[in-house]
Design a protein around this motif. Structure first.
Motif, PDB file in Angstrom:
ATOM      1  N   LEU A  12      62.391  -9.753  56.853  1.00 47.08           N
ATOM      2  CA  LEU A  12      61.563  -9.554  55.765  1.00 47.08           C
ATOM      3  C   LEU A  12      60.782 -10.942  55.427  1.00 47.08           C
ATOM      4  CD1 LEU A  12      60.122  -7.620  53.650  1.00 47.08           C
ATOM      5  CD2 LEU A  12      62.149  -8.064  52.238  1.00 47.08           C
ATOM      6  N   ASN A  36      71.344 -22.157  50.177  1.00 44.84           N
ATOM      7  CA  ASN A  36      72.213 -20.869  50.337  1.00 44.84           C
ATOM      8  C   ASN A  36      72.561 -20.347  49.081  1.00 44.84           C
ATOM      9  OD1 ASN A  36      74.808 -19.616  50.491  1.00 44.84           O
ATOM     10  ND2 ASN A  36      75.412 -20.688  52.415  1.00 44.84           N
ATOM     11  N   THR A  62      73.215  -8.190  56.298  1.00 48.37           N
ATOM     12  CA  THR A  62      72.693  -7.110  56.847  1.00 48.37           C
ATOM     13  C   THR A  62      73.429  -6.319  58.279  1.00 48.37           C
ATOM     14  OG1 THR A  62      70.911  -8.314  58.287  1.00 48.37           O
ATOM     15  CG2 THR A  62      70.347  -7.629  55.893  1.00 48.37           C
ATOM     16  N   TYR A 125      78.484  -1.725  53.837  1.00 50.34           N
ATOM     17  CA  TYR A 125      76.955  -2.250  53.665  1.00 50.34           C
ATOM     18  C   TYR A 125      76.282  -1.852  52.412  1.00 50.34           C
ATOM     19  CZ  TYR A 125      72.107  -3.256  54.344  1.00 50.34           C
ATOM     20  OH  TYR A 125      70.650  -3.524  54.161  1.00 50.34           O
ATOM     21  N   LYS A 129      75.436  -3.361  48.581  1.00 50.09           N
ATOM     22  CA  LYS A 129      73.855  -3.179  48.116  1.00 50.09           C
ATOM     23  C   LYS A 129      73.912  -2.712  46.713  1.00 50.09           C
ATOM     24  CE  LYS A 129      70.749  -4.700  49.831  1.00 50.09           C
ATOM     25  NZ  LYS A 129      70.100  -6.130  50.117  1.00 50.09           N
TER      26      LYS A 129
HETATM   27  N1  LIG Z   1      66.902  -4.367  58.040  1.00 52.50           N
HETATM   28  C1  LIG Z   1      67.000  -3.178  57.511  1.00 52.50           C
HETATM   29  O1  LIG Z   1      66.726  -1.996  58.117  1.00 52.50           O
HETATM   30  C2  LIG Z   1      66.921  -3.032  56.044  1.00 52.50           C
HETATM   31  C3  LIG Z   1      66.899  -1.498  55.569  1.00 52.50           C
HETATM   32  C4  LIG Z   1      67.015  -1.682  54.210  1.00 52.50           C
HETATM   33  C5  LIG Z   1      67.119  -2.628  53.625  1.00 52.50           C
HETATM   34  N2  LIG Z   1      67.214  -4.018  53.881  1.00 52.50           N
HETATM   35  C6  LIG Z   1      67.470  -4.955  53.028  1.00 52.50           C
HETATM   36  O2  LIG Z   1      66.101  -5.776  53.361  1.00 52.50           O
HETATM   37  C7  LIG Z   1      66.616  -7.225  53.023  1.00 52.50           C
HETATM   38  C8  LIG Z   1      65.649  -7.954  53.859  1.00 52.50           C
HETATM   39  O3  LIG Z   1      66.627  -7.590  55.347  1.00 52.50           O
HETATM   40  P1  LIG Z   1      66.034  -8.131  56.647  1.00 52.50           P
HETATM   41  O4  LIG Z   1      66.085  -7.017  57.579  1.00 52.50           O
HETATM   42  O5  LIG Z   1      65.078  -9.157  56.338  1.00 52.50           O
HETATM   43  O6  LIG Z   1      67.629  -8.799  56.929  1.00 52.50           O
HETATM   44  P2  LIG Z   1      67.741 -10.153  57.941  1.00 52.50           P
HETATM   45  O7  LIG Z   1      66.872 -10.241  59.092  1.00 52.50           O
HETATM   46  O8  LIG Z   1      69.070  -9.973  58.031  1.00 52.50           O
HETATM   47  O9  LIG Z   1      67.346 -11.441  57.060  1.00 52.50           O
HETATM   48  C9  LIG Z   1      68.364 -11.692  55.934  1.00 52.50           C
HETATM   49  C10 LIG Z   1      68.166 -13.181  55.758  1.00 52.50           C
HETATM   50  O10 LIG Z   1      68.992 -13.569  54.588  1.00 52.50           O
HETATM   51  C11 LIG Z   1      69.699 -14.804  54.985  1.00 52.50           C
HETATM   52  N3  LIG Z   1      71.031 -15.151  54.259  1.00 52.50           N
HETATM   53  C12 LIG Z   1      72.164 -14.567  54.609  1.00 52.50           C
HETATM   54  N4  LIG Z   1      72.983 -15.097  53.573  1.00 52.50           N
HETATM   55  C13 LIG Z   1      72.383 -15.945  52.986  1.00 52.50           C
HETATM   56  C14 LIG Z   1      72.873 -16.742  51.984  1.00 52.50           C
HETATM   57  N5  LIG Z   1      74.205 -17.030  51.690  1.00 52.50           N
HETATM   58  N6  LIG Z   1      71.865 -17.585  51.271  1.00 52.50           N
HETATM   59  C15 LIG Z   1      70.652 -17.512  51.697  1.00 52.50           C
HETATM   60  N7  LIG Z   1      70.043 -16.714  52.735  1.00 52.50           N
HETATM   61  C16 LIG Z   1      71.068 -16.004  53.337  1.00 52.50           C
HETATM   62  C17 LIG Z   1      69.982 -14.636  56.505  1.00 52.50           C
HETATM   63  O11 LIG Z   1      70.253 -15.912  57.198  1.00 52.50           O
HETATM   64  P3  LIG Z   1      71.185 -15.831  58.468  1.00 52.50           P
HETATM   65  O12 LIG Z   1      70.664 -14.753  59.486  1.00 52.50           O
HETATM   66  O13 LIG Z   1      71.285 -17.253  58.901  1.00 52.50           O
HETATM   67  O14 LIG Z   1      72.639 -15.333  57.873  1.00 52.50           O
HETATM   68  C18 LIG Z   1      68.560 -14.023  57.020  1.00 52.50           C
HETATM   69  O15 LIG Z   1      67.672 -15.096  57.341  1.00 52.50           O
HETATM   70  C19 LIG Z   1      68.112  -7.133  52.890  1.00 52.50           C
HETATM   71  O16 LIG Z   1      68.531  -7.245  51.405  1.00 52.50           O
HETATM   72  C20 LIG Z   1      68.492  -6.037  53.482  1.00 52.50           C
HETATM   73  O17 LIG Z   1      69.611  -5.499  52.855  1.00 52.50           O
HETATM   74  C21 LIG Z   1      67.094  -4.106  55.243  1.00 52.50           C
END
Ligand SMILES: NC(=O)c1ccc[n+]([C@@H]2O[C@H](COP(=O)([O-])OP(=O)(O)OC[C@H]3O[C@@H](n4cnc5c(N)ncnc54)[C@H](OP(=O)(O)O)[C@@H]3O)[C@@H](O)[C@H]2O)c1
Length: 281
Positions: A12, A36, A62, A125, A129
């Motif tokens: 995202l 972080n 995630t 998970y 959340k």
């Molecule tokens: N993907 C889905 O299908 C989905 C569905 C519903 C809701 N969501 C929600 O949407 C949001 C964005 O998801 P996404 O798909 O973009 O996830 P993503 O691709 O896994 O990205 C999450 C980002 O957060 C970073 N992160 C993790 N721990 C952190 C920390 N302590 N401090 C700062 N950054 C940190 C990760 O870095 P690293 O990779 O280096 O750890 C990654 O860059 C999340 O809150 C997720 O729960 C996602």
């Protein structure tokens, strides 16, 4: 509006930045390496430097299956850091946007989940959340909680990209037929969050691409292969056959009507968004 994006290196976060650039918004973005969110001192310092009107937290743990094992890690990022963030936002008068998930629901309904339906997650998970959501609601800060499902984009750790990668080397891929929800492109999600913020949206809202009461993950996968002209065969399989550590809801379609009402427009059909994503790649 001065926007601060946290977790800008993920699926995202990366696409959100592109949309903000397109819309010429004033924003400051931080990847995990740059900030972080578990480091409270650094978080406070960065927020004091930027002095944002709004923080959009795209950071998250995630890995749905790994969360069953790494419970502490999932809780730290999805709940504890969010507790601290909400407290800071209340103290400093900053608006907080948190991205949550359809996995807060158990999947027992057969019609789309409303923002006010009772949450009852099946996996850790989803529970982490939900804790994040509840900490924000209890904090007294001004907030927008956005629940979304099957998020995909051009970068990061997501089903769509992994499927495209696998299709380069595999003739056949198995995908679940008994999980029903709506895919959400990062473009739809980013644009709609901005629209909700501009229209003064507050509280809990659902954002997904439009489906007619959901599609299966299998249907989504087949369509991705068709749109991207891949020859890989998608084979349907029941979730129970895959023995994944985390249970998933069999039905988690989110009702998007309230969101459409506030922003004054309809969200795109999922096939349209998939086509747009292809054009952007
Ligand atoms: N993907 C889905 O299908 C989905 C569905 C519903 C809701 N969501 C929600 O949407 C949001 C964005 O998801 P996404 O798909 O973009 O996830 P993503 O691709 O896994 O990205 C999450 C980002 O957060 C970073 N992160 C993790 N721990 C952190 C920390 N302590 N401090 C700062 N950054 C940190 C990760 O870095 P690293 O990779 O280096 O750890 C990654 O860059 C999340 O809150 C997720 O729960 C996602």
């Amino acid at each position: 509006m001065k926007i601060m994006i946290l977790g800008s290196g993920g699926t995202l976060g990366k696409d959100f930045i592109n949309i903000l650039k397109q819309k010429r918004e004033n924003f400051y973005a931080y990847t995990k390496e740059q900030l972080n969110i578990l480091n409270l001192e650094r978080l406070n310092k960065a927020i004091d430097e930027v002095k944002p009107d709004t923080i959009i937290n795209c950071a998250g743990y995630t890995k749905v299956d790994m969360a069953e094992i790494e419970k502490d890690k999932a809780f730290s990022v999805n709940a504890l850091a969010v507790f601290n963030l909400a407290k800071i936002c209340r103290e400093k008068g900053i608006f907080l946007t948190y991205i949550s998930t359809d996995y807060v629901f158990s999947g027992e309904k057969t019609s789309p989940y409303h923002p006010f339906d009772t949450a009852s997650p099946l996996n850790y998970y989803g529970l982490s959340k939900l804790y994040g959501e509840n900490y924000i609601r209890d904090s007294g800060c001004d907030y927008l909680i956005v629940r979304t499902s099957w998020l995909y984009g051009t970068e990061g750790n997501n089903f769509f990209l992994k499927l495209l990668e696998k299709s380069e080397s595999k003739d056949e891929i198995t995908v679940e037929t008994d999980q029903i929800s709506s895919p959400t492109s990062t473009i739809t999600l980013s644009k709609t969050i901005i629209a909700l913020l501009n229209k003064g949206g507050r509280g809990i809202y659902n954002i997904t691409d439009r489906t007619k009461n959901g599609i299966s993950l299998y249907t989504f996968a087949k369509k991705i292969m068709e749109v991207f002209e891949r020859k890989t065969v998608i084979k349907g399989v029941k979730s129970s056959e895959l023995l994944r550590p985390a249970k998933r809801p069999s039905y988690s379609v989110l009702d998007i009507e309230a969101t459409e009402f506030i922003i004054g427009e309809r969200l795109p059909y999922w096939e349209v968004s998939l086509g747009e994503m292809k054009r952007r790649m």
